[in-house]
Design a protein around this motif. Structure first.
Motif, short mmCIF file in Angstrom:
data_model
loop_
_atom_site.label_atom_id
_atom_site.label_comp_id
_atom_site.label_asym_id
_atom_site.label_seq_id
_atom_site.Cartn_x
_atom_site.Cartn_y
_atom_site.Cartn_z
N VAL A 1 0.84 -1.20 0.00
CA VAL A 1 0.00 0.00 0.00
C VAL A 1 0.87 1.25 0.00
N PHE A 2 1.95 1.24 0.79
CA PHE A 2 2.83 2.41 0.83
C PHE A 2 3.50 2.63 -0.52
N GLY B 1 2.00 5.83 -1.35
CA GLY B 1 2.87 6.76 -0.63
C GLY B 1 2.35 7.11 0.74
N ALA B 2 1.37 6.36 1.25
CA ALA B 2 0.77 6.64 2.55
C ALA B 2 0.72 5.37 3.39
N MET B 3 0.77 5.53 4.70
CA MET B 3 0.61 4.42 5.61
C MET B 3 -0.88 4.15 5.82
N LEU C 1 -5.26 0.39 -6.87
CA LEU C 1 -6.43 -0.39 -6.46
C LEU C 1 -6.05 -1.86 -6.25
N LEU C 2 -5.26 -2.42 -7.16
CA LEU C 2 -4.85 -3.81 -7.02
C LEU C 2 -3.96 -4.00 -5.78
N ALA C 3 -3.13 -3.03 -5.47
CA ALA C 3 -2.27 -3.12 -4.29
C ALA C 3 -3.10 -3.16 -3.01
#
Length: 296
Positions: free
Chosen positions: A28-29, A33-35, A188-190
């Motif tokens: 996701v990061f 680029g976000a937690m 989206l897939l991540a």
């Protein structure tokens, strides 16, 4: 010696479960680029759906349905964050995930109440003798599942078009967009993949020797977070290494806390954070984190 080997092996199996959670943080990061601080709630959602659906669908069917539903919920969250705008800073997206986590975790805690739910997993409370020490069958299954799933993620990063697009977007988002990379699809897939990993992790966190799934199960994401950070938040290999380090540290401290006297009481809970701080003092970007380069 047997006690040490048994404790070390238990730490590795615990680290394998952490790896399923940690890799979700990392993908996701890398994509956003976000937690994602709602990851623990997604984990609890996946486990809850398995417990609710198992009587009608059986364990395998419930796991598949729960993984699909949790992936859809994670994908929906990614779309919600997209509404913040394509140029929204990473810290804004991170704060939004905290708000979603509060909403989702509160609702799931209300549904669970004080109950402890069993998932009717096929391993039950069976114990396997590995040489001189016994090991829960669920721990061996968690190790095998982590190897397969984390290996699949690594293979996808290396050889799939999605992985290539992910790596290109991570290096330079603007250049990747100009080359035709559909970053929203990659993102989206991540998020969906992270939802699937969270569901599988929930199953093993609620399996023997744990009593079952309760409303605190999702807090394991807070233990997996130090593993992601000390391994390198943008590295899947670092997430795996950090998870094993955190798992073995926690198991060893818990197994030998009686030798530490009063200082050993509750030390296993803070040991992962202590290891994280020590590693970051030496390597601020984690063990395998990417170094930032600046062109002059």
């Amino acid at each position: 010696m047997n006690t040490f080997v048994e404790t070390l092996f238990n730490g590795l199996t615990l680290g394998s479960v952490y790896a399923l959670v940690t890799v979700g943080f990392v993908v996701v990061f890398k994509a956003s680029g976000a937690m994602n601080f709602a990851h623990g709630s997604l984990l609890l959602l996946g486990g809850y759906l398995v417990a609710v659906l198992r009587s009608d669908l059986g364990f395998a069917g419930a796991l598949a349905a729960a993984a699909a539903c949790t992936a859809a919920a994670a994908g929906l969250l990614a779309l919600v964050l997209r509404a913040a705008g394509p140029g929204a800073p990473a810290h804004t997206l991170t704060i939004l995930t905290i708000g979603v986590d509060l909403i989702l975790s509160t609702d799931l805690a209300r549904r669970l109440g004080p109950d402890i739910l069993g998932l009717a997993d096929p391993w039950g409370d069976r114990v396997v003798d590995l040489g001189p020490f016994p090991v829960a069958a669920a721990r061996l299954a968690s190790l095998a599942a982590a190897v397969l799933l984390v290996g699949a993620v690594l293979a996808a990063f290396r050889w799939s078009r999605w992985g290539l697009a992910m790596r290109a977007a991570t290096q330079d988002r603007e250049a990747a967009a100009l080359m035709g990379v559909r970053q929203q699809r990659v993102r989206l897939l991540a998020w969906c993949a992270a939802g699937v990993l969270a569901t599988v992790a929930a199953v093993f966190l609620a399996s023997f020797p744990a009593p079952g799934l309760d409303r605190t199960t999702g807090t394991v994401a807070l233990k997996a977070l130090p593993a992601a950070i000390l391994g390198g938040i943008d590295s899947v290999g670092g997430a795996l290494l950090g998870s094993m380090l955190v798992g073995t540290t926690e198991a060893l401290v818990a197994g030998y806390h009686q030798h530490l006297g009063a200082a050993g009481q509750g030390l296993a809970g803070v040991a992962p954070y202590a290891v994280m701080v020590l590693v970051l003092l030496v390597r601020p970007r984690g063990l395998l984190g990417s170094k930032e380069t600046t062109r002059v």
